[in-house]
Design a protein around this motif. Structure first.
Motif, mmCIF file in Angstrom:
data_model
loop_
_atom_site.group_PDB
_atom_site.id
_atom_site.type_symbol
_atom_site.label_atom_id
_atom_site.label_comp_id
_atom_site.label_asym_id
_atom_site.label_seq_id
_atom_site.Cartn_x
_atom_site.Cartn_y
_atom_site.Cartn_z
ATOM 1 N N LEU A 40 -2.649 16.727 -17.962
ATOM 2 C CA LEU A 40 -3.228 16.123 -16.764
ATOM 3 C C LEU A 40 -3.607 14.667 -17.022
ATOM 4 C CD1 LEU A 40 -4.277 16.432 -13.865
ATOM 5 C CD2 LEU A 40 -6.447 17.242 -14.826
ATOM 6 N N LEU A 41 -4.214 14.389 -18.185
ATOM 7 C CA LEU A 41 -4.555 13.011 -18.546
ATOM 8 C C LEU A 41 -3.300 12.153 -18.627
ATOM 9 C CD1 LEU A 41 -6.584 10.870 -19.516
ATOM 10 C CD2 LEU A 41 -6.291 11.776 -21.844
ATOM 11 N N THR A 42 -2.231 12.703 -19.184
ATOM 12 C CA THR A 42 -0.970 11.962 -19.305
ATOM 13 C C THR A 42 -0.369 11.674 -17.936
ATOM 14 O OG1 THR A 42 -0.528 13.008 -21.448
ATOM 15 C CG2 THR A 42 1.345 12.020 -20.304
ATOM 16 N N VAL A 43 -0.353 12.675 -17.049
ATOM 17 C CA VAL A 43 0.215 12.495 -15.707
ATOM 18 C C VAL A 43 -0.587 11.458 -14.920
ATOM 19 C CG1 VAL A 43 0.606 13.634 -13.491
ATOM 20 C CG2 VAL A 43 1.260 14.788 -15.608
ATOM 21 N N LEU A 44 -1.906 11.548 -14.969
ATOM 22 C CA LEU A 44 -2.747 10.582 -14.255
ATOM 23 C C LEU A 44 -2.564 9.178 -14.811
ATOM 24 C CD1 LEU A 44 -6.068 12.627 -13.864
ATOM 25 C CD2 LEU A 44 -4.382 12.102 -12.089
ATOM 26 N N SER A 45 -2.472 9.065 -16.135
ATOM 27 C CA SER A 45 -2.293 7.747 -16.758
ATOM 28 C C SER A 45 -0.975 7.125 -16.341
ATOM 29 C CB SER A 45 -2.363 7.868 -18.288
ATOM 30 O OG SER A 45 -3.631 8.314 -18.712
ATOM 31 N N TYR A 46 0.103 7.932 -16.384
ATOM 32 C CA TYR A 46 1.409 7.379 -16.031
ATOM 33 C C TYR A 46 1.546 7.164 -14.526
ATOM 34 C CZ TYR A 46 3.484 7.236 -20.610
ATOM 35 O OH TYR A 46 3.772 6.889 -21.909
ATOM 36 N N GLY A 47 0.837 7.946 -13.723
ATOM 37 C CA GLY A 47 0.816 7.669 -12.289
ATOM 38 C C GLY A 47 0.218 6.312 -12.001
ATOM 39 N N ALA A 48 -0.895 6.001 -12.671
ATOM 40 C CA ALA A 48 -1.525 4.688 -12.497
ATOM 41 C C ALA A 48 -0.642 3.573 -13.058
ATOM 42 C CB ALA A 48 -2.889 4.676 -13.180
ATOM 43 N N ILE A 49 0.032 3.838 -14.184
ATOM 44 C CA ILE A 49 0.913 2.829 -14.778
ATOM 45 C C ILE A 49 2.069 2.500 -13.841
ATOM 46 C CG2 ILE A 49 2.613 2.466 -16.619
ATOM 47 C CD1 ILE A 49 0.687 3.985 -18.497
ATOM 48 N N VAL A 50 2.719 3.538 -13.315
ATOM 49 C CA VAL A 50 3.848 3.321 -12.400
ATOM 50 C C VAL A 50 3.402 2.537 -11.172
ATOM 51 C CG1 VAL A 50 5.473 4.471 -10.857
ATOM 52 C CG2 VAL A 50 5.141 5.328 -13.179
ATOM 53 N N SER A 51 2.235 2.898 -10.625
ATOM 54 C CA SER A 51 1.719 2.194 -9.455
ATOM 55 C C SER A 51 1.462 0.723 -9.767
ATOM 56 C CB SER A 51 0.424 2.866 -8.985
ATOM 57 O OG SER A 51 -0.137 2.171 -7.905
ATOM 58 N N ALA A 52 0.860 0.439 -10.929
ATOM 59 C CA ALA A 52 0.562 -0.949 -11.303
ATOM 60 C C ALA A 52 1.835 -1.739 -11.568
ATOM 61 C CB ALA A 52 -0.331 -0.965 -12.542
ATOM 62 N N VAL A 53 2.804 -1.118 -12.230
ATOM 63 C CA VAL A 53 4.043 -1.823 -12.558
ATOM 64 C C VAL A 53 4.847 -2.137 -11.305
ATOM 65 C CG1 VAL A 53 6.285 -1.566 -13.702
ATOM 66 C CG2 VAL A 53 4.193 -0.907 -14.900
ATOM 67 N N LEU A 54 4.899 -1.206 -10.366
ATOM 68 C CA LEU A 54 5.641 -1.448 -9.123
ATOM 69 C C LEU A 54 5.022 -2.563 -8.290
ATOM 70 C CD1 LEU A 54 6.541 2.196 -8.003
ATOM 71 C CD2 LEU A 54 8.021 0.506 -9.092
ATOM 72 N N ARG A 55 3.725 -2.802 -8.470
ATOM 73 C CA ARG A 55 3.071 -3.896 -7.746
ATOM 74 C C ARG A 55 3.266 -5.242 -8.424
ATOM 75 N NH1 ARG A 55 -1.358 -0.240 -7.449
ATOM 76 N NH2 ARG A 55 -2.463 -1.531 -8.999
ATOM 77 N N ALA A 56 3.773 -5.233 -9.656
ATOM 78 C CA ALA A 56 3.964 -6.483 -10.386
ATOM 79 C C ALA A 56 5.066 -7.316 -9.726
ATOM 80 C CB ALA A 56 4.321 -6.193 -11.839
ATOM 81 N N ARG A 57 4.853 -8.625 -9.688
ATOM 82 C CA ARG A 57 5.824 -9.515 -9.030
ATOM 83 C C ARG A 57 6.998 -9.867 -9.931
ATOM 84 N NH1 ARG A 57 1.660 -13.842 -6.124
ATOM 85 N NH2 ARG A 57 0.543 -12.303 -4.838
ATOM 86 N N SER A 58 6.771 -9.874 -11.226
ATOM 87 C CA SER A 58 7.799 -10.299 -12.173
ATOM 88 C C SER A 58 8.657 -9.116 -12.604
ATOM 89 C CB SER A 58 7.149 -10.952 -13.396
ATOM 90 O OG SER A 58 8.077 -11.092 -14.442
#
Length: 318
Positions: free
Chosen positions: A214-232
């Motif tokens: 669960l910790l891994t899924v939540l961490s990677y969910g937040a990572i994917v969300s942050a990376v997709l918002r990146a402009r570069s």
């Protein structure tokens, strides 16, 4: 890990291993011996390089060092006995106490690895989603606490699992259709009521697997969300590349572990189970160092520098 309390007559087990002709056993012996030697060498090398390279004294590599150190013992719990069994049938016997000890250390190290993988996912989350606070959040003290907590939780949870299994009655037969002492093969040999042991083992397996998962899924969910918002686009590629190795290891580890452990315990067909067991006892520890280090420039640079220093030292001695 006491002996059973109901007058059990079984004092040793016979591990079936991999049935087949002598030529088949010779081939497996050569293959698994090579895999074991490479696994020990790879992981020992990573532990040594991380220890002597100041550039790798970062949280991500500290946890990787713990994982590699764990893998050294993880493969040594099961593979030497398996190799001896392939070499000669007389080595397929294992005492009751030896079987329980093997089961305990195998489960303890597997549970510790599970927790460590969750901690490593959280580390990547902080590094990517909270980069400015990363040095403060992932302090040396917190890293030590997380690493120590992973080891403590793994060895504590496994003690409860093995205690209930060791208290079951084993009155024969004593032939175990596996290549090491694992939960389901042992439960199939028990001749007393195993409902409590099954329940405790199942609940603890869910706790130790699903908590870090669960910790891994939540961490990677937040990572994917942050990376997709990146402009570069370059920034997105860099972020995903730093997580790809860990994610690959997590997928392999959890796929095999959930298949074997997060389901009813007494399973009566082990041929496919043995194949899956080979994946997470032999193949995964062999591939983990390659997956983590092949695409990691810092580790490769540290390895080159360490090799250069070793070559210089050898040359100076000669």
């Amino acid at each position: 890990m006491c002996a059973p309390d109901n007058g059990s007559e079984v004092t040793e087990f016979i591990l079936v291993g991999f049935p087949g002709p002598a030529g088949f056993h010779a081939g497996l012996l050569a293959l698994f011996s090579l895999a074991y030697a490479l696994t020990v060498t790879e992981n020992a090398l990573i532990v040594a390089v991380i220890r002597v390279s100041p550039a790798l004294h970062k949280p991500m590599y500290v946890f990787l060092g713990h994982l590699s150190f764990l893998e050294l013992w993880y493969v040594s719990v099961t593979e030497p006995k398996m190799l001896l069994g392939l070499a000669a049938p007389r080595f397929r016997r294992i005492s009751f106490a030896g079987c329980m000890a093997q089961l305990y250390f195998f489960l303890a190290l597997a549970c510790t690895e599970c927790t460590l993988l969750g901690v490593m996912a959280y580390d990547r989350y902080v590094a990517i989603c909270r980069p400015l606070r990363y040095p403060v959040v992932m302090s040396g003290r917190l890293c030590r606490l997380l690493a120590a907590g992973s080891w403590l939780s793994g060895f504590s949870v496994s003690l409860g699992k093995v205690f209930f299994i060791s208290r079951l009655g084993y009155c024969g037969p004593n032939v175990m259709n596996h290549f090491f002492c694992d939960v389901s093969p042992l439960l199939n040999l028990a001749c007393s009521d195993m409902s409590r042991a099954e329940l405790v083992d199942f609940l603890l397996a869910l706790l130790v697997l699903l908590g870090p998962l669960l910790l891994t899924v939540l961490s990677y969910g937040a990572i994917v969300s942050a990376v997709l918002r990146a402009r570069s686009a370059a920034g997105r590629r860099k972020a995903f590349s730093t997580c790809a190795a860990h994610l690959a290891v997590v997928l392999v580890f959890y796929s095999a572990s959930l298949f074997i452990y997060a389901r009813p315990r007494a399973i009566y067909s082990f041929d496919f189970n043995k194949l899956v067991s080979v994946v997470y006892t032999v193949l995964t520890p062999l591939l983990n160092p390659i997956i983590y280090c092949l695409r990691n420039r810092e580790v490769k640079d540290a390895l080159r520098k360490a090799a250069g220093r070793a070559a210089w030292a050898l040359g100076a001695r000669s």
